[in-house]
Design an enzyme around this catalytic site. Structure first.
Site, PDB file in Angstrom:
ATOM      1  N   CYS A  48      75.652  85.695  49.892  1.00 50.71           N
ATOM      2  CA  CYS A  48      76.871  86.522  49.950  1.00 50.71           C
ATOM      3  C   CYS A  48      76.701  87.777  50.801  1.00 50.71           C
ATOM      4  O   CYS A  48      77.680  88.381  51.212  1.00 50.71           O
ATOM      5  CB  CYS A  48      77.323  86.912  48.547  1.00 50.71           C
ATOM      6  SG  CYS A  48      77.786  85.502  47.557  1.00 50.71           S
ATOM      7  N   HIS A  99      82.069  93.442  48.667  1.00 50.93           N
ATOM      8  CA  HIS A  99      82.004  91.989  48.495  1.00 50.93           C
ATOM      9  C   HIS A  99      82.979  91.601  47.386  1.00 50.93           C
ATOM     10  O   HIS A  99      83.050  92.263  46.341  1.00 50.93           O
ATOM     11  CB  HIS A  99      80.575  91.592  48.107  1.00 50.93           C
ATOM     12  CG  HIS A  99      80.427  90.142  47.777  1.00 50.93           C
ATOM     13  ND1 HIS A  99      80.992  89.148  48.547  1.00 50.93           N
ATOM     14  CD2 HIS A  99      79.786  89.515  46.752  1.00 50.93           C
ATOM     15  CE1 HIS A  99      80.699  87.973  48.009  1.00 50.93           C
ATOM     16  NE2 HIS A  99      79.973  88.168  46.926  1.00 50.93           N
ATOM     17  N   ASN A 124      85.562  84.265  45.578  1.00 53.30           N
ATOM     18  CA  ASN A 124      84.303  84.644  46.231  1.00 53.30           C
ATOM     19  C   ASN A 124      84.022  83.683  47.393  1.00 53.30           C
ATOM     20  O   ASN A 124      83.680  82.533  47.173  1.00 53.30           O
ATOM     21  CB  ASN A 124      83.172  84.610  45.199  1.00 53.30           C
ATOM     22  CG  ASN A 124      81.834  85.064  45.771  1.00 53.30           C
ATOM     23  OD1 ASN A 124      81.684  85.216  46.984  1.00 53.30           O
ATOM     24  ND2 ASN A 124      80.857  85.261  44.904  1.00 53.30           N
TER      25      ASN A 124
END
Ligand code: COA
Length: 325
Positions: free
Chosen positions: A115, A252, A282
């Site tokens: 990520c 994020h 996500n």
């Protein structure tokens, strides 16, 4: 000698057409819209069509960033692409995208930092520009994460989505990226991982050859909040800035509660935080550049404003960038 900065001169993004809402998920997984929204803030996610790849989304996002920047692909001297879901094992997705854009000849490589992939890629590109090695760089963060999701596993399948974002960086005497901070701790690998691959082998007796995300959600949550707290402090210090000088936090997009905790630590009201997790879920390396492009195109983020970008993911990896847009 004048300091050389890397400046963002254009942004772009791309999402698959298909949208899967929480209500859609309720039809085939034992979950509820309420559970997903309360725990994560997610309402829907985009899912790549059959045959649609990370490279497809990357190429689209990159072309939009190049158009916004008024830069031709042939002018690029570097492409860095953050992904953990490359199209094929090799060549890198960066090479595939380079050829499709017509940027043949420039350096091109992938960064796998899960990520944190885009922010890692941005940190690498910044160093290439600061050193004088590169003048025009394309940085991409892109994933087709749903390819690693098992739709019957409610603990993980509700959390992830597909998408890509990109920025074009140019060398400039004006800021620019002030500071980037990159970190990793491989000791945490088992809390969030996909432990099959070419070298250790695949599991032929399991569906999808054992390719699936495994995550200890509660532990990941705790470490993420604590780590991001110290990361934002470190980044402000590296840039010589106070939190009060920040205009936007572009975090994020994994979980709204993690985002709120970081904003609180910085004393920033949620009005100064870009939130897209509700729409995109996500998207791993795609998440920060997607949020950035959304913020730019919606007119929220304006030239001259200070942005703090941060990410946390599998590895664990964590990374940040503080920049003037
Ligand atoms: N729908 C309904 N119930 C679910 C569910 C779902 N999709 N997933 C899990 N549950 C259940 C569990 O089985 C458990 O039931 P039990 O109490 O009967 O055992 C209950 O909900 C609570 O599970 P738990 O995992 O403790 O929930 P939580 O409050 O920690 O929330 C996450 C789970 C995953 C949302 C949360 O831990 C999280 O966001 N972690 C960070 C994950 C992340 O961001 N990862 C990416 C980092 S880059």
């Amino acid at each position: 000698m004048t300091q050389i900065y890397a400046r963002i001169v254009g942004t772009g993004s791309a999402l698959p057409e298909r949208v899967l809402t929480n209500a859609d998920l309720e039809k085939f997984v034992d979950t509820s819209d309420e559970w997903i929204r309360e725990r994560t803030g997610i309402r829907q996610r985009h899912v790549a069509a059959e045959g649609e790849t990370t490279g497809d989304l990357s190429t689209l996002a990159a072309q939009r960033a190049l158009d916004a920047a008024g830069v031709k692909a042939s002018e690029l001297d570097l492409i860095v692409l953050g992904t953990t879901t490359p199209d094929i094992i090799f060549p890198s997705t960066a090479c595939l995208v380079q050829h499709r854009l017509g940027a043949n000849g420039c350096a091109a490589f992938d960064v796998n930092a899960a990520c944190s992939g885009f922010v890692y890629a941005l940190g690498v590109a910044d160093k290439f520009i600061r050193s004088g090695q590169s003048k025009k760089v394309l940085v991409i963060g892109a994933e087709t994460l749903t390819r690693m999701v098992r739709w019957e596993e409610r603990e993980t399948c509700v959390l992830f989505g597909d998408g890509a974002g990109a920025v074009v960086l140019e060398a400039s005497s004006e800021p620019g990226i002030y500071a980037t901070c990159l970190h990793a701790d491989g000791g945490y690998k088992e809390l969030l991982w996909n432990p099959v691959g070419v070298s250790v082998g695949f599991k032929d007796d399991e569906p999808n050859h054992g390719v699936r995300i495994r995550m200890a959600g509660r532990e990941v949550f705790k470490v993420a909040v604590k780590t991001l707290d110290s990361l934002v402090e470190e980044t402000l210090k590296a840039a010589g800035m106070e939190a009060s000088q920040l205009d936007w936090l572009i975090p994020h997009q994994a979980n709204l509660r993690i985002i709120e905790a970081t904003a609180k630590r910085l004393n920033m009201p949620m009005e100064q935080v870009i939130v897209t997790v509700d729409k995109h879920a996500n998207t791993s390396a795609g998440s920060v550049p997607l949020a950035l492009d959304f913020a730019v195109r919606s007119g929220k983020v304006k030239r001259g404003q200070n942005l703090l970008l941060e990410a946390f993911g599998g590895g664990f990896t964590w990374a940040s960038a503080l920049l003037r847009y």
